[in-house]
Design a protein around this motif. Structure first.
Motif, mmCIF file in Angstrom:
data_model
loop_
_atom_site.group_PDB
_atom_site.id
_atom_site.type_symbol
_atom_site.label_atom_id
_atom_site.label_comp_id
_atom_site.label_asym_id
_atom_site.label_seq_id
_atom_site.Cartn_x
_atom_site.Cartn_y
_atom_site.Cartn_z
ATOM 1 N N HIS A 1 -17.363 -20.854 46.693
ATOM 2 C CA HIS A 1 -16.284 -21.414 45.880
ATOM 3 C C HIS A 1 -15.515 -20.356 45.090
ATOM 4 O O HIS A 1 -14.595 -20.692 44.350
ATOM 5 C CB HIS A 1 -16.856 -22.452 44.902
ATOM 6 N N GLU A 2 -15.855 -19.084 45.255
ATOM 7 C CA GLU A 2 -15.202 -18.024 44.496
ATOM 8 C C GLU A 2 -14.137 -17.330 45.332
ATOM 9 O O GLU A 2 -14.365 -17.026 46.494
ATOM 10 C CB GLU A 2 -16.226 -16.985 44.033
ATOM 11 N N ILE A 3 -13.006 -17.078 44.704
ATOM 12 C CA ILE A 3 -11.914 -16.348 45.350
ATOM 13 C C ILE A 3 -11.527 -15.206 44.412
ATOM 14 O O ILE A 3 -11.303 -15.426 43.219
ATOM 15 C CB ILE A 3 -10.704 -17.269 45.604
ATOM 16 N N PHE A 4 -11.468 -13.985 44.951
ATOM 17 C CA PHE A 4 -11.146 -12.826 44.130
ATOM 18 C C PHE A 4 -10.647 -11.704 45.018
ATOM 19 O O PHE A 4 -10.691 -11.816 46.251
ATOM 20 C CB PHE A 4 -12.354 -12.377 43.288
ATOM 21 N N ALA A 5 -10.188 -10.632 44.396
ATOM 22 C CA ALA A 5 -9.645 -9.503 45.156
ATOM 23 C C ALA A 5 -9.947 -8.198 44.432
ATOM 24 O O ALA A 5 -10.049 -8.157 43.206
ATOM 25 C CB ALA A 5 -8.137 -9.655 45.345
ATOM 26 N N GLY A 6 -10.083 -7.135 45.231
ATOM 27 C CA GLY A 6 -10.238 -5.784 44.701
ATOM 28 C C GLY A 6 -11.675 -5.323 44.586
ATOM 29 O O GLY A 6 -12.586 -6.125 44.412
ATOM 30 N N ARG A 7 -11.845 -4.026 44.709
ATOM 31 C CA ARG A 7 -13.188 -3.436 44.647
ATOM 32 C C ARG A 7 -13.920 -3.700 43.342
ATOM 33 O O ARG A 7 -15.123 -3.987 43.376
ATOM 34 C CB ARG A 7 -13.133 -1.944 44.945
ATOM 35 N N PRO A 8 -13.277 -3.594 42.179
ATOM 36 C CA PRO A 8 -14.023 -3.899 40.949
ATOM 37 C C PRO A 8 -14.595 -5.326 40.963
ATOM 38 O O PRO A 8 -15.721 -5.543 40.529
ATOM 39 C CB PRO A 8 -12.993 -3.704 39.837
ATOM 40 N N ALA A 9 -13.835 -6.281 41.467
ATOM 41 C CA ALA A 9 -14.321 -7.666 41.548
ATOM 42 C C ALA A 9 -15.454 -7.787 42.567
ATOM 43 O O ALA A 9 -16.398 -8.562 42.360
ATOM 44 C CB ALA A 9 -13.174 -8.603 41.905
ATOM 45 N N ILE A 10 -15.381 -7.019 43.654
ATOM 46 C CA ILE A 10 -16.464 -7.027 44.651
ATOM 47 C C ILE A 10 -17.743 -6.492 44.017
ATOM 48 O O ILE A 10 -18.817 -7.086 44.166
ATOM 49 C CB ILE A 10 -16.059 -6.203 45.894
ATOM 50 N N VAL A 11 -17.644 -5.389 43.303
ATOM 51 C CA VAL A 11 -18.815 -4.804 42.644
ATOM 52 C C VAL A 11 -19.402 -5.796 41.644
ATOM 53 O O VAL A 11 -20.620 -6.019 41.608
ATOM 54 C CB VAL A 11 -18.472 -3.465 41.966
ATOM 55 N N GLU A 12 -18.557 -6.426 40.848
ATOM 56 C CA GLU A 12 -19.038 -7.403 39.860
ATOM 57 C C GLU A 12 -19.731 -8.570 40.548
ATOM 58 O O GLU A 12 -20.812 -9.001 40.141
ATOM 59 C CB GLU A 12 -17.867 -7.894 39.002
ATOM 60 N N PHE A 13 -19.123 -9.086 41.604
ATOM 61 C CA PHE A 13 -19.697 -10.212 42.336
ATOM 62 C C PHE A 13 -21.066 -9.853 42.921
ATOM 63 O O PHE A 13 -22.041 -10.586 42.757
ATOM 64 C CB PHE A 13 -18.742 -10.653 43.453
ATOM 65 N N LEU A 14 -21.139 -8.719 43.622
ATOM 66 C CA LEU A 14 -22.405 -8.333 44.257
ATOM 67 C C LEU A 14 -23.490 -8.011 43.233
ATOM 68 O O LEU A 14 -24.664 -8.316 43.451
ATOM 69 C CB LEU A 14 -22.177 -7.154 45.204
ATOM 70 N N THR A 15 -23.104 -7.403 42.125
ATOM 71 C CA THR A 15 -24.075 -7.115 41.063
ATOM 72 C C THR A 15 -24.678 -8.422 40.552
ATOM 73 O O THR A 15 -25.900 -8.546 40.408
ATOM 74 C CB THR A 15 -23.397 -6.342 39.913
ATOM 75 N N ARG A 16 -23.824 -9.388 40.295
ATOM 76 C CA ARG A 16 -24.283 -10.709 39.822
ATOM 77 C C ARG A 16 -25.117 -11.416 40.883
ATOM 78 O O ARG A 16 -26.181 -11.966 40.590
ATOM 79 C CB ARG A 16 -23.049 -11.536 39.451
ATOM 80 N N LYS A 17 -24.677 -11.355 42.114
ATOM 81 C CA LYS A 17 -25.384 -12.009 43.225
ATOM 82 C C LYS A 17 -26.801 -11.475 43.360
ATOM 83 O O LYS A 17 -27.764 -12.229 43.372
ATOM 84 C CB LYS A 17 -24.595 -11.771 44.526
ATOM 85 N N TRP A 18 -26.929 -10.150 43.450
ATOM 86 C CA TRP A 18 -28.241 -9.565 43.705
ATOM 87 C C TRP A 18 -29.139 -9.543 42.472
ATOM 88 O O TRP A 18 -30.337 -9.305 42.582
ATOM 89 C CB TRP A 18 -28.095 -8.194 44.343
ATOM 90 N N ALA A 19 -28.598 -9.840 41.308
ATOM 91 C CA ALA A 19 -29.438 -9.991 40.113
ATOM 92 C C ALA A 19 -30.207 -11.313 40.151
ATOM 93 O O ALA A 19 -31.222 -11.450 39.476
ATOM 94 C CB ALA A 19 -28.585 -9.921 38.847
ATOM 95 N N HIS A 20 -29.743 -12.255 40.958
ATOM 96 C CA HIS A 20 -30.378 -13.578 41.026
ATOM 97 C C HIS A 20 -30.964 -13.908 42.398
ATOM 98 O O HIS A 20 -31.713 -14.871 42.513
ATOM 99 C CB HIS A 20 -29.379 -14.659 40.623
ATOM 100 N N GLU A 21 -30.608 -13.139 43.407
ATOM 101 C CA GLU A 21 -31.147 -13.356 44.752
ATOM 102 C C GLU A 21 -32.161 -12.242 45.016
ATOM 103 O O GLU A 21 -31.823 -11.189 45.534
ATOM 104 C CB GLU A 21 -30.034 -13.371 45.790
#
Length: 157
Positions: free
Chosen positions: A49-69
């Motif tokens: 359900h998330e839509i975003f763009a750019g490397r900083p947003a990718i880094v933020e998303f993956l950091t958050r994702k792997w902190a909980h998975e």
């Protein structure tokens, strides 16, 4: 000097398979900063359900994702390709903070620029709770899937 991430389009079946495996290996390394380098600086993503763009947003998303998975392990498989697009199906296993295991199933559509960087990523994903004994993805915690570990089709997924 421009960034480049071979193999480059136009893709053949062989180079598309290599591109998919490189993406799988990168994600299994679980380094948001390294993974983000495979995408254009303005790459556009839809992930669930998330839509975003750019490397900083990718880094933020993956950091958050792997902190909980936790104990994340991913397998990707080529589904289809054209000159500059690849479609994959994938599954990954992880457990949450409470210790509940999941297998996530999904599909991704990728579009690449001429330098082999992904400019678009559209992911649809569903999570299925599983028991720890149902896990199928077993290899060292961080790092790529071993060459002799079965893929999705071999596992009947």
């Amino acid at each position: 000097m421009s960034e480049s991430r071979p193999p480059l389009p136009p893709f053949t079946r062989e180079t598309a398979i290599r591109k998919v495996r490189a993406a799988e290996d990168g994600w299994n390394g679980r380094s948001p900063e390294k993974v983000a380098l495979a995408y254009t600086a303005d790459s556009r993503w839809r992930n669930r359900h998330e839509i975003f763009a750019g490397r900083p947003a990718i880094v933020e998303f993956l950091t958050r994702k792997w902190a909980h998975e936790h104990e994340y392990r991913l397998i990707k498989e080529l589904w289809a390709f054209t000159e500059d697009r690849i479609a994959v199906r994938f599954a990954y296993e992880f457990h949450d903070d409470a210790g509940q295991w999941f297998r996530a199933y999904g599909n991704e559509n990728w579009a690449f620029d001429g330098n082999g960087l992904m400019r678009e990523r559209h992911a649809s994903i569903n999570d299925l709770p599983i028991d720890a004994g149902e896990r199928l993805f077993r290899w060292d915690r961080s790092g790529p899937r071993p060459a002799d570990h079965p893929g999705l089709s071999d596992l009947g997924l």
